[in-house]
Design an enzyme around this catalytic site. Structure first.
Site, mmCIF file in Angstrom:
data_model
loop_
_atom_site.group_PDB
_atom_site.id
_atom_site.type_symbol
_atom_site.label_atom_id
_atom_site.label_comp_id
_atom_site.label_asym_id
_atom_site.label_seq_id
_atom_site.Cartn_x
_atom_site.Cartn_y
_atom_site.Cartn_z
ATOM 1 N N HIS A 1 0.860 -0.843 0.287
ATOM 2 C CA HIS A 1 -0.143 -0.227 0.030
ATOM 3 C C HIS A 1 0.932 1.092 -0.233
ATOM 4 O O HIS A 1 2.160 1.319 0.740
ATOM 5 C CB HIS A 1 -0.666 -0.443 1.354
ATOM 6 N N ASP B 1 2.658 -4.568 8.046
ATOM 7 C CA ASP B 1 2.174 -4.374 8.182
ATOM 8 C C ASP B 1 0.406 -4.882 8.200
ATOM 9 O O ASP B 1 -0.115 -5.883 7.024
ATOM 10 C CB ASP B 1 1.549 -2.992 6.586
ATOM 11 N N GLN C 1 -4.671 -5.545 6.830
ATOM 12 C CA GLN C 1 -5.803 -6.298 6.210
ATOM 13 C C GLN C 1 -5.324 -7.101 6.805
ATOM 14 O O GLN C 1 -7.321 -8.216 6.674
ATOM 15 C CB GLN C 1 -4.628 -6.303 4.905
ATOM 16 N N LYS D 1 -11.152 -1.564 10.401
ATOM 17 C CA LYS D 1 -11.204 -2.366 9.865
ATOM 18 C C LYS D 1 -11.381 -3.637 10.441
ATOM 19 O O LYS D 1 -11.616 -4.535 9.620
ATOM 20 C CB LYS D 1 -9.325 -2.419 9.135
ATOM 21 N N CYS E 1 -5.024 2.283 -3.852
ATOM 22 C CA CYS E 1 -3.030 2.477 -3.028
ATOM 23 C C CYS E 1 -2.126 1.709 -3.587
ATOM 24 O O CYS E 1 -1.358 1.616 -2.491
ATOM 25 C CB CYS E 1 -3.919 3.229 -1.822
#
Length: 404
Positions: free
Chosen positions: A121, A198, A201, A224, A362
């Site tokens: 991202h 990261d 997700q 999220k 993104c």
């Protein structure tokens, strides 16, 4: 087993209509919907204990402080951090990555390197570019193949003692690929590099165990994982957080201030300057509790079922191509239909009450790799159904007929 009717009853927005049609929400990779327990927790904070934290001796301040710190402990337990002070509240994943990128500057010099992947991202690209420009380091990129899988042989060739930090996503937001972060972390540590994961997700789909992973940093966003926007966490190993300088200066992060010198507060407050998103931090703990009540194993199994069903049904559409066909992936399907622009499909699908994301998500370098302007992305969550996927397929077929 997951009781889908019971789960859906927890989310009031699923009763809404969009353009006269029942809402089908397939934009979960962008943000999740909120269960009633989370919505109520936000209102309850402001209605009963609204106060600034850590600074007041009065009762409301103490109640708010206790709730905030209890939430920190809930998240510590959820990710299995060794200490609660290794859990920093942030306003999201982007904030967490920027905090580390800023604080890592003293440990990177000219000629060193930061290693990221081809499927990151923008939030896990731009901060490292800024750091490299600032100190004269090189930004290296792990390539991927046409399936959307990282090339591990190339990774190991790039991984030299010049690499001071490896920053990769756990799961790709645009392709759904689940990356082999255990292997990446082990190899990176073998050459003395730190690792940031990261988890924006991955946190909605699985429970990260930061001690088992042995990552140095792990960050994700509250919005999220069924929590409020403007909330998130950065996990950092105690040794790294103690070495890194503060990201911002101001209230809360100080121990003593004079015009000659300031000394900083202990962890975690050293990195939490100013009045935080108190409600967001407290209610993020509520959201994590909710996910655990549903069961992360149940969520993973059901979402995998949705992924397999959606993949099969969408591929029955003539001319439809899926981008991101890794063997190990989560419930994200990025696709295009022939030469039809993804925006046009998304606009027609929306008229049918179905929310999908269109564009580059993104991840412009990913789209450049596939030589496409973008994709239609349908991202499923544990409150979605196969019937909703059928509705998506029907709407894509309608769009194909209208636009061909």
């Amino acid at each position: 087993m997951l009781d889908i009717n019971k789960v859906r009853a927890d989310f009031p927005i699923l009763n809404e209509k969009v353009n006269g049609k029942p809402l089908v929400y397939f934009d979960n990779a962008a943000t999740s919907q909120k269960p009633q327990v989370v919505i109520d927790a936000v209102a309850n904070y402001y209605a009963t204990i609204n106060s600034n934290i850590h600074r007041g001796v009065h009762t409301l301040s103490q109640l708010a402080t206790d709730a905030y710190e209890i939430s920190r402990q809930k998240i510590q337990q959820h990710i299995n951090a060794k200490h609660s002070h290794e859990v920093l509240f942030t306003n999201g994943t982007t904030h967490g990555i920027n905090l580390v990128a800023n604080g890592f500057a003293p440990f990177v010099k000219q000629g060193d390197a930061i290693l990221i992947s081809a499927m990151e991202h923008h939030s896990n690209i731009v901060p490292w570019q800024m750091l490299c420009e600032r100190v004269g380091a090189d930004l290296l990129v792990i390539p991927m193949n046409d399936k959307g899988e990282l090339l591990m042989d190339a990774f190991e060739k790039l991984l030299t003692e010049k690499v001071k930090l490896v920053a990769v996503n756990h799961i790709s937001n645009s392709l759904g690929t689940i990356n082999p972060i255990e292997h990446i972390i082990t190899k990176a540590h073998a050459v003395g590099a730190a690792v940031l994961i990261d988890g924006a997700q991955s946190a909605p789909h699985l429970r990260p165990d930061v001690q088992a992973l042995d990552c140095d940093f792990y960050t994700f966003s509250g919005h999220k994982v069924c929590g409020p926007t403007g909330s998130g966490i950065l996990y950092g190993k105690e040794e790294w957080l103690n070495k890194m300088p503060p990201y911002q200066g101001g209230g809360e992060m100080i121990k003593e201030v004079t015009f000659e010198k300031t000394t900083y507060a202990d962890l975690p407050h050293k990195f939490e300057a100013g009045t935080p998103n108190i409600a967001g931090g407290i209610v993020l703990g509520t959201a994590i509790e909710y996910l655990n009540s549903v069961g992360l194993d149940n969520i993973m199994a059901y979402e995998q079922e949705l992924l397999e069903y959606g993949t099969k049904k969408l591929l029955e559409i003539e001319g439809l191509k899926i981008y991101g066909t890794a063997q190990n992936k989560t419930s994200v399907i990025s696709f295009n239909v022939g030469n039809i622009h993804p925006y046009d499909i998304g606009a027609i699908v929306d008229k049918m009450g179905i929310a999908v994301r269109t564009g580059h998500h993104c991840t412009q370098p990913v789209m450049d790799f596939f030589k496409i302007p973008g994709t239609v992305r349908a991202s499923f969550s544990f409150y979605n159904t196969k019937q909703e996927i059928d509705a998506l397929v029907a709407s894509v077929l309608k769009a194909q007929r209208m636009l061909s």
